[in-house]
Write a protein that holds these residues in place. Structure first.
Motif, PDB file in Angstrom:
ATOM      1  N   UNK A  38       7.704  -9.651 -27.764  1.00 57.19           N
ATOM      2  CA  UNK A  38       8.250 -10.180 -29.210  1.00 57.19           C
ATOM      3  C   UNK A  38       9.746 -10.205 -29.544  1.00 57.19           C
ATOM      4  N   UNK A  39      10.219  -9.379 -29.125  1.00 57.58           N
ATOM      5  CA  UNK A  39      11.556  -8.621 -29.426  1.00 57.58           C
ATOM      6  C   UNK A  39      12.727  -9.813 -28.498  1.00 57.58           C
ATOM      7  N   UNK A  40      11.815  -9.617 -27.414  1.00 59.12           N
ATOM      8  CA  UNK A  40      13.125 -10.949 -26.718  1.00 59.12           C
ATOM      9  C   UNK A  40      12.846 -12.218 -27.395  1.00 59.12           C
ATOM     10  N   UNK A  41      11.552 -12.913 -28.192  1.00 60.86           N
ATOM     11  CA  UNK A  41      11.933 -14.151 -28.769  1.00 60.86           C
ATOM     12  C   UNK A  41      12.780 -13.525 -29.753  1.00 60.86           C
ATOM     13  N   UNK A  62      19.358  -5.873 -17.437  1.00 53.75           N
ATOM     14  CA  UNK A  62      18.018  -5.778 -17.173  1.00 53.75           C
ATOM     15  C   UNK A  62      17.225  -5.765 -15.432  1.00 53.75           C
ATOM     16  N   UNK A  63      18.247  -6.821 -14.635  1.00 47.03           N
ATOM     17  CA  UNK A  63      18.419  -6.975 -13.521  1.00 47.03           C
ATOM     18  C   UNK A  63      18.614  -5.905 -12.662  1.00 47.03           C
ATOM     19  N   UNK A  75      21.253 -12.299 -26.088  1.00 46.54           N
ATOM     20  CA  UNK A  75      20.542 -12.896 -24.856  1.00 46.54           C
ATOM     21  C   UNK A  75      21.064 -12.485 -23.102  1.00 46.54           C
ATOM     22  N   UNK A  76      22.507 -12.880 -22.490  1.00 46.88           N
ATOM     23  CA  UNK A  76      22.415 -13.080 -21.156  1.00 46.88           C
ATOM     24  C   UNK A  76      23.394 -11.489 -21.445  1.00 46.88           C
ATOM     25  N   UNK A  77      23.377 -10.776 -21.673  1.00 53.54           N
ATOM     26  CA  UNK A  77      23.693  -9.257 -21.952  1.00 53.54           C
ATOM     27  C   UNK A  77      22.516  -8.484 -21.130  1.00 53.54           C
ATOM     28  N   UNK A  78      21.379  -8.776 -22.302  1.00 59.51           N
ATOM     29  CA  UNK A  78      19.981  -8.359 -21.574  1.00 59.51           C
ATOM     30  C   UNK A  78      19.584  -8.923 -19.744  1.00 59.51           C
ATOM     31  N   UNK A  79      19.766 -10.347 -20.073  1.00 55.51           N
ATOM     32  CA  UNK A  79      19.018 -10.301 -19.181  1.00 55.51           C
ATOM     33  C   UNK A  79      19.562  -9.991 -17.540  1.00 55.51           C
ATOM     34  N   UNK A 129       8.362  -2.191 -16.242  1.00 57.24           N
ATOM     35  CA  UNK A 129       7.400  -2.588 -16.858  1.00 57.24           C
ATOM     36  C   UNK A 129       8.299  -3.631 -18.807  1.00 57.24           C
ATOM     37  N   UNK A 130       8.452  -2.049 -19.617  1.00 56.83           N
ATOM     38  CA  UNK A 130       9.358  -2.479 -20.651  1.00 56.83           C
ATOM     39  C   UNK A 130      10.474  -3.697 -20.691  1.00 56.83           C
ATOM     40  N   UNK A 131      11.545  -3.366 -19.783  1.00 49.42           N
ATOM     41  CA  UNK A 131      12.082  -3.515 -19.173  1.00 49.42           C
ATOM     42  C   UNK A 131      12.190  -5.028 -19.114  1.00 49.42           C
ATOM     43  N   UNK A 132      11.381  -5.783 -17.752  1.00 49.28           N
ATOM     44  CA  UNK A 132      11.278  -6.344 -17.476  1.00 49.28           C
ATOM     45  C   UNK A 132      10.379  -7.753 -18.603  1.00 49.28           C
ATOM     46  N   UNK A 133       9.496  -7.037 -19.201  1.00 50.26           N
ATOM     47  CA  UNK A 133       9.442  -7.653 -19.839  1.00 50.26           C
ATOM     48  C   UNK A 133       9.745  -8.646 -21.403  1.00 50.26           C
ATOM     49  N   UNK A 134      10.571  -7.846 -21.582  1.00 50.27           N
ATOM     50  CA  UNK A 134      12.099  -7.578 -22.305  1.00 50.27           C
ATOM     51  C   UNK A 134      12.843  -8.755 -22.101  1.00 50.27           C
TER      52      UNK A 134
END
Length: 285
Positions: free
Chosen positions: A171-174, A191-192, A184-188, A35-40
């Protein structure tokens, strides 16, 4: 714990240590991490400017709240009557219908190319409003189904925890998208991959934890009700947003947010209301 006016259609016997086994603990930890990873990751799709626009013109949020706490509780109540569910089945469906939007709705909104800023704001607002709306709706609709005081069973701690788990990673993601967009691309992508691996682990652990017993609990009427309720939420949420002339992206978002509830809160209420043998897997299955 006393049971009030509920049918007991099953003879239940829980596995030894049910809810406290290593597999149960592992499943809970994995779900929280996922859940935390998805919301990030979803937070990385949001923008301050669009959030501000929705707050300044909260038409979409207002429609979503009406759909969430107007359509879904009434739908759940009527389905329980139409399919002549037992009291405990009708109560489970009703509690689900009175629950706020769940995090799964954010994923579905992303899948249908909805407005993620609106989606996460809707989930946050409906979860916050649940502090007052859940006890009120359960008090109104549970008459004739349950003689106890369900409004005292609302898991306020769980609702606040849900808010924290939505707001902090988002909020961290924003912030990352605004200040460190190169990450951002690496996080997405990361995360997937992680969510995919965790999903496999969840399926395996869920099968170990519950096994085939769920198939014996899901009667045809309960299965039909469980399928129709989110479907009707999708349809009515879309129609209501179309009636008030929201754009196509927002319509898809309201549709997903209306039809998908926070089932964890529903399960929490049932667990603190009834003995485990009433809601656990059936004996010998």
């Amino acid at each position: 714990m006393e049971i009030h006016n509920v049918s007991a259609p099953y003879n239940f016997s829980l596995p030894l240590g049910f809810g406290k086994r290593p597999t149960d603990l592992a499943l809970s930890v994995i779900l929280v991490c996922m859940l935390l990873i998805i919301m990030l990751s979803l937070g990385c799709t949001m923008e301050f400017s669009r959030i501000k626009a929705h707050l300044c013109k909260p038409k979409g949020l207002a429609i979503a709240m009406v759909a969430q706490y107007g359509i879904m509780p009434l739908t759940a109540f009527l389905l329980g009557k139409v399919f002549s569910l037992t009291n405990i089945e009708a109560l489970a469906i009703l509690i689900c219908g009175c629950s706020p939007g769940g995090n799964l709705s954010n994923i579905f909104s992303l899948a249908v190319k909805g407005d993620m800023n609106l989606s996460i704001m809707m989930t946050t607002c409906s979860t916050f409003c649940a502090l007052g709306m859940m006890p009120l709706l359960l008090f109104i609709y549970s008459k004739g189904i349950y003689d106890g005081d369900l409004k005292d069973k609302v898991p306020y701690g769980g609702i606040m925890l849900s808010l924290v788990m939505i707001l902090i990673p988002c909020t961290i993601g924003i912030f990352l998208k605004s200040k460190r967009p190169q990450y951002v691309p690496y996080i997405k992508k990361g995360g997937m991959i992680i969510v995919g691996l965790l999903s496999v682990a969840i399926l395996v652990l869920s099968f170990i934890t519950v096994g085939k017993s769920i198939m014996f609990v899901m009667t045809p009427h309960l299965l039909a009700t469980s399928s129709l309720m989110p479907l009707m939420g999708f349809v009515f949420g879309y129609l209501l947003s179309a009636l008030f002339c929201l754009n196509a992206q927002c319509r898809r978002t309201v549709s997903m947010e209306t039809g998908i509830q926070n089932v964890q809160l529903c399960a929490t209420i049932l667990n603190v209301t009834f003995r485990p043998e009433v809601i656990g897997p059936p004996k010998g299955k």
